[in-house]
Design an enzyme around this catalytic site. Sequence first.
Site, PDB file in Angstrom:
ATOM      1  CD  GLU A   1      -3.033  -0.914   2.262  1.00  0.00           C
ATOM      2  OE1 GLU A   1      -4.216  -1.074   1.984  1.00  0.00           O
ATOM      3  OE2 GLU A   1      -2.638  -0.648   3.407  1.00  0.00           O
TER       4      GLU A   1
ATOM      5  CG  HIS B   1      -8.445   6.894   2.182  1.00  0.00           C
ATOM      6  ND1 HIS B   1      -8.420   6.726   0.823  1.00  0.00           N
ATOM      7  CD2 HIS B   1      -7.848   5.804   2.703  1.00  0.00           C
ATOM      8  CE1 HIS B   1      -7.840   5.566   0.540  1.00  0.00           C
ATOM      9  NE2 HIS B   1      -7.479   4.993   1.662  1.00  0.00           N
TER      10      HIS B   1
ATOM     11  NE  ARG C   1      -4.008   5.570   3.322  1.00  0.00           N
ATOM     12  CZ  ARG C   1      -4.543   4.693   4.118  1.00  0.00           C
ATOM     13  NH1 ARG C   1      -5.024   5.082   5.266  1.00  0.00           N
ATOM     14  NH2 ARG C   1      -4.612   3.432   3.764  1.00  0.00           N
TER      15      ARG C   1
ATOM     16  CG  HIS D   1      -9.286   6.877   6.226  1.00  0.00           C
ATOM     17  ND1 HIS D   1     -10.341   5.991   6.143  1.00  0.00           N
ATOM     18  CD2 HIS D   1      -8.154   6.110   6.220  1.00  0.00           C
ATOM     19  CE1 HIS D   1      -9.867   4.748   6.080  1.00  0.00           C
ATOM     20  NE2 HIS D   1      -8.555   4.803   6.139  1.00  0.00           N
TER      21      HIS D   1
ATOM     22  NE  ARG E   1      -4.029   5.259   9.201  1.00  0.00           N
ATOM     23  CZ  ARG E   1      -4.830   4.353   8.640  1.00  0.00           C
ATOM     24  NH1 ARG E   1      -4.907   3.130   9.111  1.00  0.00           N
ATOM     25  NH2 ARG E   1      -5.587   4.677   7.611  1.00  0.00           N
TER      26      ARG E   1
HETATM   27  C1  LIG Z   1     -13.374   2.294   6.028  1.00  0.00           C
HETATM   28  C2  LIG Z   1     -12.114   2.119   6.838  1.00  0.00           C
HETATM   29  C3  LIG Z   1     -11.079   1.355   6.328  1.00  0.00           C
HETATM   30  C4  LIG Z   1      -9.912   1.187   7.068  1.00  0.00           C
HETATM   31  N1  LIG Z   1      -8.921   0.364   6.592  1.00  0.00           N
HETATM   32  C5  LIG Z   1      -7.853   0.101   7.377  1.00  0.00           C
HETATM   33  C6  LIG Z   1      -6.880  -0.852   6.967  1.00  0.00           C
HETATM   34  O1  LIG Z   1      -6.999  -1.477   5.927  1.00  0.00           O
HETATM   35  N2  LIG Z   1      -5.822  -1.065   7.789  1.00  0.00           N
HETATM   36  C7  LIG Z   1      -5.657  -0.414   8.984  1.00  0.00           C
HETATM   37  O2  LIG Z   1      -4.667  -0.657   9.690  1.00  0.00           O
HETATM   38  N3  LIG Z   1      -6.583   0.489   9.383  1.00  0.00           N
HETATM   39  C8  LIG Z   1      -7.665   0.742   8.631  1.00  0.00           C
HETATM   40  N4  LIG Z   1      -8.595   1.640   9.064  1.00  0.00           N
HETATM   41  C9  LIG Z   1      -8.419   2.267  10.374  1.00  0.00           C
HETATM   42  C10 LIG Z   1      -8.692   1.234  11.460  1.00  0.00           C
HETATM   43  O3  LIG Z   1      -9.808   0.463  11.081  1.00  0.00           O
HETATM   44  C11 LIG Z   1      -8.967   1.895  12.784  1.00  0.00           C
HETATM   45  O4  LIG Z   1      -8.009   2.869  13.073  1.00  0.00           O
HETATM   46  C12 LIG Z   1      -8.948   0.850  13.892  1.00  0.00           C
HETATM   47  O5  LIG Z   1      -9.817  -0.205  13.582  1.00  0.00           O
HETATM   48  C13 LIG Z   1      -9.331   1.478  15.205  1.00  0.00           C
HETATM   49  O6  LIG Z   1      -9.512   0.477  16.136  1.00  0.00           O
HETATM   50  P1  LIG Z   1      -9.964   0.857  17.588  1.00  0.00           P
HETATM   51  O7  LIG Z   1     -10.128  -0.422  18.327  1.00  0.00           O
HETATM   52  O8  LIG Z   1      -9.057   1.867  18.122  1.00  0.00           O
HETATM   53  O9  LIG Z   1     -11.369   1.608  17.381  1.00  0.00           O
HETATM   54  P2  LIG Z   1     -12.745   1.114  16.717  1.00  0.00           P
HETATM   55  O10 LIG Z   1     -12.603  -0.133  15.946  1.00  0.00           O
HETATM   56  O11 LIG Z   1     -13.314   2.288  16.013  1.00  0.00           O
HETATM   57  O12 LIG Z   1     -13.616   0.782  17.991  1.00  0.00           O
HETATM   58  C14 LIG Z   1     -14.024   1.795  18.869  1.00  0.00           C
HETATM   59  C15 LIG Z   1     -14.991   1.180  19.850  1.00  0.00           C
HETATM   60  O13 LIG Z   1     -15.299   2.099  20.878  1.00  0.00           O
HETATM   61  C16 LIG Z   1     -16.699   2.133  21.072  1.00  0.00           C
HETATM   62  N5  LIG Z   1     -17.042   3.424  21.651  1.00  0.00           N
HETATM   63  C17 LIG Z   1     -16.889   4.651  21.104  1.00  0.00           C
HETATM   64  N6  LIG Z   1     -17.317   5.587  21.964  1.00  0.00           N
HETATM   65  C18 LIG Z   1     -17.750   4.946  23.073  1.00  0.00           C
HETATM   66  C19 LIG Z   1     -18.327   5.352  24.289  1.00  0.00           C
HETATM   67  N7  LIG Z   1     -18.578   6.638  24.570  1.00  0.00           N
HETATM   68  N8  LIG Z   1     -18.666   4.403  25.204  1.00  0.00           N
HETATM   69  C20 LIG Z   1     -18.460   3.098  24.944  1.00  0.00           C
HETATM   70  N9  LIG Z   1     -17.917   2.653  23.804  1.00  0.00           N
HETATM   71  C21 LIG Z   1     -17.560   3.567  22.878  1.00  0.00           C
HETATM   72  C22 LIG Z   1     -17.256   1.887  19.689  1.00  0.00           C
HETATM   73  O14 LIG Z   1     -18.598   1.525  19.729  1.00  0.00           O
HETATM   74  C23 LIG Z   1     -16.310   0.793  19.225  1.00  0.00           C
HETATM   75  O15 LIG Z   1     -16.694  -0.443  19.785  1.00  0.00           O
HETATM   76  C24 LIG Z   1      -9.770   1.821   8.335  1.00  0.00           C
HETATM   77  C25 LIG Z   1     -10.807   2.595   8.836  1.00  0.00           C
HETATM   78  C26 LIG Z   1     -11.981   2.742   8.111  1.00  0.00           C
HETATM   79  C27 LIG Z   1     -13.090   3.557   8.689  1.00  0.00           C
END
Ligand SMILES: Cc1cc2nc3c(=O)[nH]c(=O)nc-3n(C[C@H](O)[C@H](O)[C@H](O)COP(=O)(O)OP(=O)(O)OC[C@H]3O[C@@H](n4cnc5c(N)ncnc54)[C@H](O)[C@@H]3O)c2cc1C
Length: 573
Positions: A138, A262, A311, A372, A407
């Site tokens: 990528e 993005h 990016r 993004h 990132r």
């Molecule tokens: C369309 C898309 C494609 C992507 N592709 C990639 C990729 O290919 N590779 C890569 O490395 N990254 C990618 N990313 C980025 C990556 O997916 C995220 O940065 C990563 O998944 C974040 O993980 P996380 O566990 O920190 O948060 P999240 O997976 O966003 O989880 C956050 C959690 O917190 C909960 N939450 C939020 N607020 C509260 C609250 N007040 N009380 C209780 N719970 C709460 C939510 O409900 C959720 O369960 C992509 C993102 C998107 C949107």
Amino acid sequence: MPATTSVPPPAPHLPRWLTAPGPGWTVSADAIVVGSGIAGLTCALRLRERVDKVLLVTKTVLDEGSTAWAQGGIAAALDPEDSAEEHLRDTLVAGVGLCDEAAVRALVTEGPDRVRELVALGAEFDREPDGEIKLTREGGHHRDRIAHAGGDATGKEISRALIAALHRVWDDPGIDVIEHALVVDLLSADDGTVCGVTLHVIGEGQIDGVGAARARAVVLATGGFGQIYTSTTNPPVSTGDGIAAALRAGARVTDLEFVQFHPTVLFLGEGSTGQQPLISEAVRGEGAFLVDDSGVRFMQGVHPLADLAPRDVVARAILARMEQTGADHVWLDARHLGADFLEGRFPSIVARCRELGFDPATDLLPVAPAQHYASGGVETDLVGRSSLPGLYACGECSCTGVHGANRLASNSLLEGLVFANRIADDITARVEAGELPQRDPGVPDAEADQLDSTHRLEVQRAMTAGSGPVRSAESTRTALAALEALAALPPSEAAPGPRTWETTNLLHLGQALSYAAHRREETRGGHLRSDFPDRDDERWLAHQVIARSGAGGIEVAERPADPAAYVAPGAAS
Ligand SMILES: Cc1cc2nc3c(=O)[nH]c(=O)nc-3n(C[C@H](O)[C@H](O)[C@H](O)COP(=O)(O)OP(=O)(O)OC[C@H]3O[C@@H](n4cnc5c(N)ncnc54)[C@H](O)[C@@H]3O)c2cc1C
């Protein structure tokens, strides 16, 4: 010539609390993990094996969050030809001098083992005929090091595997899970130590409405804040709740101005708001390329990696081309890859595009940058500790120093995985050493506030116009004034509730982000200033660390960048 420095606007003021009813019930645990994406689930699963009681709470259902939407994959130097050193170098280059070298080193050296553990847990990655994990490339990576699953459904598979692992221990008394539980604010002891959260649960019986959850340690894993803009790839739950709560409680929040837009988000027309379909970078990794309205491949000559440049470089080139041609999007050409290949490699993207009336095998796809990823967040050290005792942050809501100003593609899933393990290990060791006693929260006597949810679009519009992909002194000042006017509205009569709390969190983060974006008078990574179009290493090789003072004003301190992460201009090739 760059513009001259402008007189700064007044610093925004934040309340300590969101308006909410007092807690009607209380639960306790050793550790509370907030969020069920890759960061929260990994942390909770590892903690469960080691401390007596973990409480995992999540805003809606377990698989709602950015993790399940991740397409491209997870980056790790799994190929014997590749190395952690090379992954480190690519990450530092993408971060444009603002990474923390030690954090990146932890990421790239521990990453491969953490991915293998994810496989052992049950995540099924795409394989080569010889059984090895298939790796692709990528933007910004000089090696094939992106592991993917289901073609372009990597996040879905990772989320499935982690949730399945959680279900296997569901009846274990060492872990409790509460869905539909929105964390409102952080509870602090009188000396500022975080000792729990207030949360609103849509439940049955005793645990319903607003309550308090008390713990020795709180881990925020609440993801990003894409919903602060009118259009984003992030799902509706990404409203920055954890970062905003940490900010109100006095935690240090760093690098907020670095927001990744993005480059290739499907453009569905000017009025489209909310979550928009992403066309993964991996599509360019497999050979698709960008063209303008006249069919010119404008990335060639912009950067040695052309369409696979980091990016920020690609997004900036697209915005510049859109400005030159007056178009509201450019085009992604993947037609030469053919229907069979596209359907096999990118089944979800192809299906979604076709649903929306575009066939990547026969049509040019209209694309434009959209929000993004949040590179900044709650500042942490190498084991995920924030500046407030008892509070940890993990995943997209954290700022570990891994991403710097931008990132590198597919490093965020890896960051969640690596640092969740580090946090779980640190909490375990401290609980065993008696370093994390249960504390009583102080009496919440400070001010509380809320912005009615009917104003959400106004916040999003102000942020998009003023602190979006292209910023200036004037635009950020206008955004700050608009947000300040919303903050100054008389208290709403409406009863507080989830949508209101989320909207207020967007407001508070928008104020802090816009203030930081106004102050940084240069262009670097995810921060693009039309009035200061160049990178300024003499003045701005520094992080902006934001914290709320006891009196409520936002204060910004500057922390010098890690010299070990310095990247000379033009070092991208
Ligand atoms: C369309 C898309 C494609 C992507 N592709 C990639 C990729 O290919 N590779 C890569 O490395 N990254 C990618 N990313 C980025 C990556 O997916 C995220 O940065 C990563 O998944 C974040 O993980 P996380 O566990 O920190 O948060 P999240 O997976 O966003 O989880 C956050 C959690 O917190 C909960 N939450 C939020 N607020 C509260 C609250 N007040 N009380 C209780 N719970 C709460 C939510 O409900 C959720 O369960 C992509 C993102 C998107 C949107």
